[in-house]
Each structure stands twice: as C-alpha cells, then as structure tokens.
Write an enzyme that holds these catalytic residues in place. Sequence first.
Site, PDB file in Angstrom:
ATOM      1  N   TYR A 213       0.856  -1.209   0.000  1.00  0.00           N
ATOM      2  CA  TYR A 213       0.000   0.000   0.000  1.00  0.00           C
ATOM      3  C   TYR A 213       0.880   1.243   0.000  1.00  0.00           C
ATOM      4  O   TYR A 213       0.690   2.165  -0.799  1.00  0.00           O
ATOM      5  CB  TYR A 213      -0.914  -0.035   1.230  1.00  0.00           C
ATOM      6  CG  TYR A 213      -1.810   1.188   1.357  1.00  0.00           C
ATOM      7  CD1 TYR A 213      -2.894   1.352   0.494  1.00  0.00           C
ATOM      8  CD2 TYR A 213      -1.566   2.157   2.315  1.00  0.00           C
ATOM      9  CE1 TYR A 213      -3.720   2.468   0.606  1.00  0.00           C
ATOM     10  CE2 TYR A 213      -2.388   3.268   2.438  1.00  0.00           C
ATOM     11  CZ  TYR A 213      -3.472   3.420   1.575  1.00  0.00           C
ATOM     12  OH  TYR A 213      -4.277   4.531   1.678  1.00  0.00           O
ATOM     13  N   LYS A 217       1.192   4.170  -2.984  1.00  0.00           N
ATOM     14  CA  LYS A 217       0.909   5.597  -2.797  1.00  0.00           C
ATOM     15  C   LYS A 217       2.155   6.435  -3.096  1.00  0.00           C
ATOM     16  O   LYS A 217       2.047   7.576  -3.537  1.00  0.00           O
ATOM     17  CB  LYS A 217       0.400   5.854  -1.373  1.00  0.00           C
ATOM     18  CG  LYS A 217      -0.962   5.242  -1.092  1.00  0.00           C
ATOM     19  CD  LYS A 217      -2.064   5.835  -1.972  1.00  0.00           C
ATOM     20  CE  LYS A 217      -3.426   5.238  -1.681  1.00  0.00           C
ATOM     21  NZ  LYS A 217      -4.500   5.813  -2.503  1.00  0.00           N
TER      22      LYS A 217
HETATM   23  N1  LIG Z   1      -9.654   6.848   4.970  1.00  0.00           N
HETATM   24  C1  LIG Z   1      -8.396   7.161   5.257  1.00  0.00           C
HETATM   25  O1  LIG Z   1      -7.981   7.310   6.413  1.00  0.00           O
HETATM   26  C2  LIG Z   1      -7.418   7.356   4.115  1.00  0.00           C
HETATM   27  C3  LIG Z   1      -6.133   7.830   4.418  1.00  0.00           C
HETATM   28  C4  LIG Z   1      -5.237   8.032   3.389  1.00  0.00           C
HETATM   29  C5  LIG Z   1      -5.624   7.786   2.082  1.00  0.00           C
HETATM   30  N2  LIG Z   1      -6.852   7.321   1.815  1.00  0.00           N
HETATM   31  C6  LIG Z   1      -7.217   7.037   0.409  1.00  0.00           C
HETATM   32  O2  LIG Z   1      -8.467   7.609   0.101  1.00  0.00           O
HETATM   33  C7  LIG Z   1      -9.105   6.857  -0.928  1.00  0.00           C
HETATM   34  C8  LIG Z   1     -10.541   6.546  -0.529  1.00  0.00           C
HETATM   35  O3  LIG Z   1     -10.518   5.809   0.661  1.00  0.00           O
HETATM   36  P1  LIG Z   1     -11.791   5.671   1.617  1.00  0.00           P
HETATM   37  O4  LIG Z   1     -11.255   5.612   2.986  1.00  0.00           O
HETATM   38  O5  LIG Z   1     -12.809   6.683   1.265  1.00  0.00           O
HETATM   39  O6  LIG Z   1     -12.281   4.198   1.182  1.00  0.00           O
HETATM   40  P2  LIG Z   1     -13.697   3.470   1.359  1.00  0.00           P
HETATM   41  O7  LIG Z   1     -14.570   4.179   2.312  1.00  0.00           O
HETATM   42  O8  LIG Z   1     -13.372   2.050   1.614  1.00  0.00           O
HETATM   43  O9  LIG Z   1     -14.370   3.609  -0.111  1.00  0.00           O
HETATM   44  C9  LIG Z   1     -13.805   2.934  -1.196  1.00  0.00           C
HETATM   45  C10 LIG Z   1     -14.596   3.197  -2.471  1.00  0.00           C
HETATM   46  O10 LIG Z   1     -13.938   2.515  -3.534  1.00  0.00           O
HETATM   47  C11 LIG Z   1     -14.834   1.594  -4.155  1.00  0.00           C
HETATM   48  N3  LIG Z   1     -14.095   0.406  -4.537  1.00  0.00           N
HETATM   49  C12 LIG Z   1     -13.397  -0.425  -3.731  1.00  0.00           C
HETATM   50  N4  LIG Z   1     -12.834  -1.413  -4.439  1.00  0.00           N
HETATM   51  C13 LIG Z   1     -13.191  -1.195  -5.730  1.00  0.00           C
HETATM   52  C14 LIG Z   1     -12.923  -1.878  -6.935  1.00  0.00           C
HETATM   53  N5  LIG Z   1     -12.192  -2.993  -6.970  1.00  0.00           N
HETATM   54  N6  LIG Z   1     -13.427  -1.378  -8.075  1.00  0.00           N
HETATM   55  C15 LIG Z   1     -14.205  -0.278  -8.068  1.00  0.00           C
HETATM   56  N7  LIG Z   1     -14.486   0.421  -6.952  1.00  0.00           N
HETATM   57  C16 LIG Z   1     -13.995  -0.040  -5.797  1.00  0.00           C
HETATM   58  C17 LIG Z   1     -15.903   1.317  -3.113  1.00  0.00           C
HETATM   59  O11 LIG Z   1     -17.134   1.035  -3.735  1.00  0.00           O
HETATM   60  P3  LIG Z   1     -17.794  -0.411  -3.853  1.00  0.00           P
HETATM   61  O12 LIG Z   1     -17.592  -1.095  -2.534  1.00  0.00           O
HETATM   62  O13 LIG Z   1     -19.194  -0.169  -4.216  1.00  0.00           O
HETATM   63  O14 LIG Z   1     -17.042  -1.048  -4.942  1.00  0.00           O
HETATM   64  C18 LIG Z   1     -16.005   2.686  -2.423  1.00  0.00           C
HETATM   65  O15 LIG Z   1     -16.818   3.533  -3.190  1.00  0.00           O
HETATM   66  C19 LIG Z   1      -8.232   5.618  -1.147  1.00  0.00           C
HETATM   67  O16 LIG Z   1      -7.414   5.815  -2.263  1.00  0.00           O
HETATM   68  C20 LIG Z   1      -7.382   5.553   0.112  1.00  0.00           C
HETATM   69  O17 LIG Z   1      -6.149   4.918  -0.112  1.00  0.00           O
HETATM   70  C21 LIG Z   1      -7.779   7.095   2.796  1.00  0.00           C
END
Ligand SMILES: NC(=O)c1ccc[n+]([C@@H]2O[C@H](COP(=O)([O-])OP(=O)(O)OC[C@H]3O[C@@H](n4cnc5c(N)ncnc54)[C@H](OP(=O)(O)O)[C@@H]3O)[C@@H](O)[C@H]2O)c1
Length: 339
Positions: A213, A217
């Site tokens: 991961y 990134k």
């Molecule tokens: N949350 C944090 O603390 C954090 C910190 C640093 C960076 N980030 C980054 O922010 C971004 C969003 O994260 P989040 O925390 O919002 O994640 P999340 O709540 O788990 O949401 C993930 C989204 O991606 C979709 N998804 C997952 N696998 C997929 C696939 N194989 N194909 C198509 N769609 C897919 C999911 O939809 P479905 O389930 O409907 O497919 C959902 O809409 C990511 O890139 C993550 O690395 C997050």
Amino acid sequence: MVLAPLRHQALDWATDCPLTTLALALVGAGWLGSYVLSFARMLVDLARPGIPLKRFGAKKGAWAIVTGATAGIGRDFALQLAGAGFNVFLASRTTSKLEEIAQEITAKYPSAKTQVHAIDFSDPKADYAALKAALDPLDVGVLVNNVGKSYDEPTFFQDLPDQDMIDIVEININAALKVTKIVIPGMVSRKRGLILNVGSFASLIPSPLLAVYSGSKAFLSTWSQSLGSELKGTGVEVELLNTYFVVSKLSKIRRSSWMIPTPKTYVRSVLSHIGVRGGAVGQPHISTPYHGHAPVQWVVDHFFSNSFWLNYNRKLHLDIRRRALRKREREAAKAVKAE
Ligand SMILES: NC(=O)c1ccc[n+]([C@@H]2O[C@H](COP(=O)([O-])OP(=O)(O)OC[C@H]3O[C@@H](n4cnc5c(N)ncnc54)[C@H](OP(=O)(O)O)[C@@H]3O)[C@@H](O)[C@H]2O)c1
C-alpha cells in the site's frame, strides 16, 4: 526608542564575542529563521482560498469523474462536486450503490446530471474501452482518482495473500494511470482540467507491514509530480492529495476528531484549497490542505531523520497488528462459545 538600548547591547555583544561564536549564532539564527518562515508559509497557505472550481468548468456544463464514488471520501467528492456545479460521472464496483448515490445527488442538486458506470478496478482485464467510450463525449473538467485498497490489517510482506498484492497494484496504480490517460487529451484540447490523485501519509513515511500500500501511494506521489510538470502550461492542474486519517470503512476509524475529519470535512477542505500546498510546503503538485493534517506533515518533513520515522511507523504497525490479531482471537472464541 525602546529598542535602542537593546540594539546597543546586541552590537556590544557582537563586537566582544569571538568570530566563531558569532558565525555559529548567525548559522543558528538562519536555521531557526528558515523553520519559522516555513511554518508561517504553511499557515498563510492554509488561510488563503484555492483556485475557484469555475476555472475547471463548474456551472458551465463540465463533468467531474470520481472513481470509488459510493463510499467514504469518493462519495463526498461526488456530492460536493455536484453541489459546486459539475455534472458527475460515478465509477465504482457495485451498480446498486452507484444508483443510490446518483439518486441522492439528483434529489439534492436537480440541475446536476449524473452517469453511473460499474467497473471493478481490481480486474486487470476490466473493460477500459467501454469506460473510454462513455467518457469521450463528455466535457471532463475534473478527475478524482480516489479508488483505493489497503490491507485488512498490518501484515508482513511475505504473508500478504498474492491476490491482495495484485489488487492493490491494480486498483491504486493501474486504475489511476488508465483513467487519467483517457481524460487528458480532452482536457488539454479544452485547455482546462483538474486531476486530483488521492494519496496517503503512508507514502510520506514508508510504512512497514503496509509495504505494498505504502509503495503504491509513493508511486502516485512521484507520478503526480512528474505528470503535473509535464502538463505545465496546458491549463491542466495535477495534484497529489496527501491524506492522513479520515473516518471511513478503509481506515476502520468511526469517530472524527480535529486530526481525523469526516469525509465531508476533508473533501470540503480539499475543494476550497485547490492549488494550495498547505502542509506540503514548497512541494510542487502536492497538497496537504486539511488543517489537522498539514502540521503533521510539516513536523515529519522538518524534524527527525527518515530512520526515526521509519522506526516509529514500524512500532506503530506492529502494535496495530498485535491488537488486530487479539481482537480476531476474541471474536473466534466468542463464536465457538455461541455454537
Ligand atoms: N480513509 C483514510 O484514512 C485514508 C487515508 C489516506 C488515504 N486514503 C485514500 O483515500 C481513498 C478513498 O478511501 P476511503 O477511505 O474513502 O475508502 P472506502 O470508504 O473504503 O471507499 C472505497 C470506495 O472505492 C470503491 N471500490 C473499492 N474497491 C473497488 C474496486 N475494486 N473497483 C471499483 N471500486 C472499488 C468502493 O465502492 P464499492 O464497494 O461499491 O465497490 C467505495 O466507493 C483511497 O485511495 C485511500 O487509499 C484514505
């Protein structure tokens, strides 16, 4: 007048003190001054507004594409970009969830058009030709490469299931590359566009036990800076969003705090700070716009060595792993009792 005695004292001290002491004092003052200036630059940056979204076609019929748009940060990008005056193209895995969010957008912002596109970004054979055919006729103003996958819990690389390793590379790296390649020609020909790549602090500090991961990134970060520089002068902005914790399913954090915002607060801060470096002081094409994340990056960038932070992350992730394994054992024991 009040400062005159102080000035005299400083001059007397400078005349009396040996040259080496004076040189060291000047170097120290310069070093301290550069830190104070850098911190002040971050604060000023966070206080100023970013590039208005109108520059990228808001309220002019342009579309915003959001990958991973049905939950967490992506869902809020979709809602807030619609609120800002974009039509929204939602790309995610699950059709029913996509339709739900499209309906929510239509109910809240009736003038925003929506299109949904189900695609599994983990599939190396996903139909990007169909995605291109859907996107080509649209005036795309904004692309948010948001979709991302992390580990279920911190895990040693050799123990990470092969499928997870492949999925992380496919979703976090290849999906961003492929979708961006589709939209760039149109953006360049229209001389406007904004590409936001959702990065992570896991690349700011390499993250043991989240190695794939973290590496994915880091790729996004280096690629965003290179691409942003390539596109200089075309009207297309590229920005890596350096993201620390945000409440979501992926982070497994349910309660927000000053340092851990909800997706709504995080996305609001991103969209109001486009082109603003925030905590990523002096780093082109990188933005750490949220006020609770910016000082963390500033401290990491300015204090202690890389090996200090690497060790810090190793201990942190070993601890998270221990707690995750203990929780799993407790749950397994409970399940056995319930049978
Ligand atoms: N949350 C944090 O603390 C954090 C910190 C640093 C960076 N980030 C980054 O922010 C971004 C969003 O994260 P989040 O925390 O919002 O994640 P999340 O709540 O788990 O949401 C993930 C989204 O991606 C979709 N998804 C997952 N696998 C997929 C696939 N194989 N194909 C198509 N769609 C897919 C999911 O939809 P479905 O389930 O409907 O497919 C959902 O809409 C990511 O890139 C993550 O690395 C997050």
